[in-house]
Scaffold this active site. Structure first.
Site, mmCIF file in Angstrom:
data_model
loop_
_atom_site.group_PDB
_atom_site.id
_atom_site.type_symbol
_atom_site.label_atom_id
_atom_site.label_comp_id
_atom_site.label_asym_id
_atom_site.label_seq_id
_atom_site.Cartn_x
_atom_site.Cartn_y
_atom_site.Cartn_z
ATOM 1 N N HIS A 107 0.822 -1.121 -0.172
ATOM 2 C CA HIS A 107 -0.034 -0.131 0.009
ATOM 3 C C HIS A 107 0.965 1.223 -0.168
ATOM 4 O O HIS A 107 1.635 1.356 0.893
ATOM 5 C CB HIS A 107 -0.926 0.083 1.248
ATOM 6 C CG HIS A 107 -1.879 -1.201 1.206
ATOM 7 N ND1 HIS A 107 -3.102 -1.015 0.735
ATOM 8 C CD2 HIS A 107 -1.923 -2.590 1.821
ATOM 9 C CE1 HIS A 107 -3.740 -2.167 0.801
ATOM 10 N NE2 HIS A 107 -3.071 -2.983 1.420
ATOM 11 N N HIS A 111 -2.991 -12.446 1.581
ATOM 12 C CA HIS A 111 -2.629 -12.358 2.885
ATOM 13 C C HIS A 111 -3.518 -13.450 3.512
ATOM 14 O O HIS A 111 -4.335 -13.424 4.492
ATOM 15 C CB HIS A 111 -2.859 -11.323 3.470
ATOM 16 C CG HIS A 111 -4.160 -10.392 3.233
ATOM 17 N ND1 HIS A 111 -5.432 -10.838 3.248
ATOM 18 C CD2 HIS A 111 -4.163 -8.845 3.044
ATOM 19 C CE1 HIS A 111 -6.267 -9.908 2.968
ATOM 20 N NE2 HIS A 111 -5.661 -8.777 2.749
ATOM 21 N N ASP A 127 2.322 -7.131 2.033
ATOM 22 C CA ASP A 127 0.990 -6.181 2.725
ATOM 23 C C ASP A 127 1.480 -4.991 3.162
ATOM 24 O O ASP A 127 0.907 -4.575 4.497
ATOM 25 C CB ASP A 127 0.031 -6.902 3.385
ATOM 26 C CG ASP A 127 -1.462 -6.392 3.385
ATOM 27 O OD1 ASP A 127 -1.482 -5.161 2.749
ATOM 28 O OD2 ASP A 127 -2.253 -6.790 4.200
ATOM 29 N N HIS A 162 -9.400 -9.783 -1.002
ATOM 30 C CA HIS A 162 -9.104 -9.720 0.365
ATOM 31 C C HIS A 162 -10.306 -10.299 1.040
ATOM 32 O O HIS A 162 -11.489 -9.948 1.218
ATOM 33 C CB HIS A 162 -9.395 -8.289 0.548
ATOM 34 C CG HIS A 162 -9.408 -7.910 2.197
ATOM 35 N ND1 HIS A 162 -8.439 -7.238 2.909
ATOM 36 C CD2 HIS A 162 -10.298 -8.072 3.256
ATOM 37 C CE1 HIS A 162 -8.929 -6.947 4.149
ATOM 38 N NE2 HIS A 162 -10.059 -7.735 4.389
#
Ligand SMILES: [Zn+2]
Ligand SMILES: [Zn+2]
Length: 429
Positions: free
Chosen positions: A62, A231, A304, A178
């Site tokens: 991110h 993730h 992540d 996600h």
């Protein structure tokens, strides 16, 4: 410009390279690989005891630009990536505004132009990531995205997921999910377990992850396309991914270093840097993730990397934002927890951190052979070091690993005719 890297271990399983020797780079291109190269060159770097591998790519990062440049910018993310050992980053679209159209894709790409690190934006699945209406996937594909995701949130409905998989298969790009059933995680801040009861914190059960994974697998089976589970944190999710792969579905999965390095015991001191989404789970989950890394169920390791300001992370545990930074600890944790613990070989780590992410997201190839552009990560496998968040290049310092002793670190990165080594950026042209 001719540059000679001397006395390194050169490892690339793609071309069955595993020798101790020298590597000659001419104007950014690998021109010779041998046990010993004698040549008049402009510069020699002695890489004694270091390992040269294909450039690592972090497929889940991110960057906060546009919108929260106080937490991270494309440029600071590039510097953190370079310092952490990566020559490529894929950045998630949950910026402000979201990366949901060609204009924002181009804005991010322009910010990264002429850098050592290649930055590949991921486009939002829905407009403004609101989960209501499909974003302009075709337009973003043309502008250069490498996948689509509403990360931060799951893809809102089965209907949107069905459309997303149908449309994205026209471009052969993955939908990155996600996995979180929000109806089960409302207000939840840590794994639902005996610990959440002990610490008195609202629970975020692993059930929420596997339900969305199961939903998406059912849709994938119906529509075709490519699905990538981001993730993965829970043993149940690992199990359904394993079965879906056995069935032959086009599905891949990812794990973060924090999910295989920590359990929900780490929440005990209410350090908000341990607040991540999905949350840290139990030792049984960690064991399942490790097993899945070993047997190939999990294809890639991605950080992540989620920078947040100090002020926001200083809120109470229940109010603080989810996420920790990871670009500068990812390789150290992976080498410490997986390589030095003899769980994965260095070749397997190269697959999980370079070859597989590049293949799944169709990034530029990194291969160590004559004629290929030099796209390399240099590792010091034996270096013992203490994590010091104040030495990071990221704009944020939200990590629970400050003070940890790790073994193994990046020593440099080469890409786009640039070499980051000993804290200096050197031009190879
Ligand atoms: Zn996420
Ligand atoms: Zn994320």
């Amino acid at each position: 410009m001719k540059v000679l890297l001397k006395n390194a271990f050169l490892i690339d399983p793609q071309v069955e390279l595993n020798i101790k020797g020298d590597l000659l780079i001419e104007d950014g291109v690998i021109s010779k690989i041998d046990t010993s190269i004698k040549e008049n060159v402009d510069e020699i770097f002695d890489l004694k005891n270091l390992v040269v591998v294909p450039g690592f790519a972090d497929a889940h990062v991110h960057l906060r630009e546009p919108g929260r440049e106080d937490e991270e910018t494309v440029q600071s993310g590039i510097e953190a990536g370079m310092n952490g050992g990566f020559s490529a980053l894929c950045c998630m679209p949950n910026t402000e505004p979201a990366i949901d159209c060609a204009e924002v894709v181009t804005f991010v790409k322009d910010r990264a132009a002429n850098s050592l690190v290649d930055v590949y934006p991921i486009g939002a699945v829905t407009k403004k990531r609101e989960g209501k209406e499909l974003a302009l996937l075709g337009e973003m594909y043309e502008a250069g995205v490498v996948g689509f995701s509403d990360d931060g949130d799951p893809i809102s409905t089965s209907k949107i997921m069905k459309y997303a998989l149908e449309y994205s298969s026209m471009f052969d790009l993955p939908i990155i999910e996600h996995c979180e059933d929000k109806s089960l995680t409302e207000n939840g801040v840590m794994n639902e377990s005996i610990n959440s009861t002990k610490f008195g914190l609202p629970p975020h059960p692993s059930l929420a992850e596997v339900i969305i994974a199961l939903r998406d697998i059912a849709i994938l089976r119906y529509t075709g396309g490519k699905l990538h589970l981001a993730h993965i944190s829970a043993k149940e999710t690992v199990e359904v991914l394993r079965l879906a792969k056995k069935e032959g579905l086009n599905i891949t999965g990812e794990v973060t270093p924090h999910h295989f390095s920590l359990t929900d015991d780490a929440v005990e001191n209410y350090d908000t840097n341990t607040k991540v989404n999905p949350p840290l789970r139990t030792q049984q989950d960690v064991n399942a993730l490790i097993e899945a890394l070993k047997d190939g169920t999990i294809d890639i390791i991605a950080s992540d990397h989620a920078p947040h300001s100090i002020e926001e992370k200083e809120w109470e545990y229940i109010y603080a934002p989810f996420g920790m930074i990871g670009l500068e600890t990812s390789i150290g944790l992976t080498l410490t927890k997986l390589y030095h613990s003899k769980i994965l070989s260095i070749e397997e780590i190269i697959y999980k951190m370079s070859i597989n992410p590049r293949k799944i997201f169709k990034l530029k190839e990194a291969v160590i052979k004559p004629g290929a552009a030099a796209n390399l990560t240099i590792l010091d496998l034996e270096k013992e070091w203490i994590v010091d968040k104040f030495s990071f290049k990221s704009k944020s310092i939200n990590t629970p690993f400050h003070g940890w002793k790790l073994k193994g670190k990046s020593a440099g990165v080469i890409n786009n005719s640039k070499f980051f080594f000993e804290n200096k950026l050197i031009d190879l042209i």
